[in-house]
Motif scaffolding. Structure first.
Motif, PDB file in Angstrom:
ATOM      1  N   SER A   9       8.222  52.697 -32.604  1.00 40.67           N
ATOM      2  CA  SER A   9       9.451  52.338 -31.902  1.00 40.67           C
ATOM      3  C   SER A   9      10.175  51.217 -32.642  1.00 40.67           C
ATOM      4  N   TRP A  10       9.426  50.218 -33.109  1.00 38.93           N
ATOM      5  CA  TRP A  10      10.053  49.105 -33.826  1.00 38.93           C
ATOM      6  C   TRP A  10      10.665  49.586 -35.131  1.00 38.93           C
ATOM      7  N   ASN A  11       9.986  50.493 -35.846  1.00 41.35           N
ATOM      8  CA  ASN A  11      10.542  51.008 -37.093  1.00 41.35           C
ATOM      9  C   ASN A  11      11.873  51.710 -36.838  1.00 41.35           C
ATOM     10  N   ASP A  28      14.046  39.574 -42.438  1.00 42.50           N
ATOM     11  CA  ASP A  28      14.662  39.216 -41.159  1.00 42.50           C
ATOM     12  C   ASP A  28      14.054  40.012 -40.012  1.00 42.50           C
ATOM     13  N   LEU A  29      13.638  41.220 -40.310  1.00 40.46           N
ATOM     14  CA  LEU A  29      13.173  42.133 -39.272  1.00 40.46           C
ATOM     15  C   LEU A  29      11.665  42.292 -39.229  1.00 40.46           C
ATOM     16  N   MET A  30      10.944  41.373 -39.862  1.00 41.22           N
ATOM     17  CA  MET A  30       9.487  41.445 -39.840  1.00 41.22           C
ATOM     18  C   MET A  30       9.005  41.074 -38.443  1.00 41.22           C
ATOM     19  N   LYS A  36       8.163  37.989 -30.807  1.00 42.73           N
ATOM     20  CA  LYS A  36       9.434  38.681 -30.624  1.00 42.73           C
ATOM     21  C   LYS A  36      10.574  37.687 -30.380  1.00 42.73           C
ATOM     22  N   ASP A  37      10.356  36.701 -29.502  1.00 38.48           N
ATOM     23  CA  ASP A  37      11.408  35.737 -29.189  1.00 38.48           C
ATOM     24  C   ASP A  37      11.825  34.940 -30.416  1.00 38.48           C
ATOM     25  N   ASN A  55      19.482  42.439 -27.182  1.00 34.44           N
ATOM     26  CA  ASN A  55      18.631  43.243 -26.305  1.00 34.44           C
ATOM     27  C   ASN A  55      19.342  44.516 -25.858  1.00 34.44           C
ATOM     28  N   ARG A  56      20.631  44.428 -25.572  1.00 36.29           N
ATOM     29  CA  ARG A  56      21.413  45.621 -25.187  1.00 36.29           C
ATOM     30  C   ARG A  56      21.431  46.610 -26.343  1.00 36.29           C
ATOM     31  N   PHE A  57      21.660  46.112 -27.549  1.00 38.01           N
ATOM     32  CA  PHE A  57      21.693  46.985 -28.710  1.00 38.01           C
ATOM     33  C   PHE A  57      20.342  47.662 -28.903  1.00 38.01           C
TER      34      PHE A  57
END
Length: 61
Positions: A9-11, A28-30, A36-37, A55-57
């Motif tokens: 899901s994260w990928n 940036d996305l590691m 998570k926060d 979060n909406r995105f």
């Protein structure tokens, strides 16, 4: 949801973020479990977006 499902899901989410925000890097996305926060805070600073916008995105809304 198990770790494999979360990682998959994260990928998918990571790909969506990189398409929308070309300036993001893999660093940036590691995603680190339990951070998570912290990661969202870094994305907020870099993109100038609120936590709610991110979060909406990520939720697809």
């Amino acid at each position: 949801m198990n770790k494999t499902e979360i990682k998959g899901s994260w990928n998918e989410q990571k790909g969506r973020l990189k398409q929308k925000f070309a300036e993001l890097t893999d660093d940036d996305l590691m995603f680190e479990e339990g951070k998570k926060d912290e990661m969202l805070g870094k994305l907020q600073k870099k993109l100038g977006k609120s936590k709610e916008e991110l979060n909406r995105f990520l939720s697809g809304h």
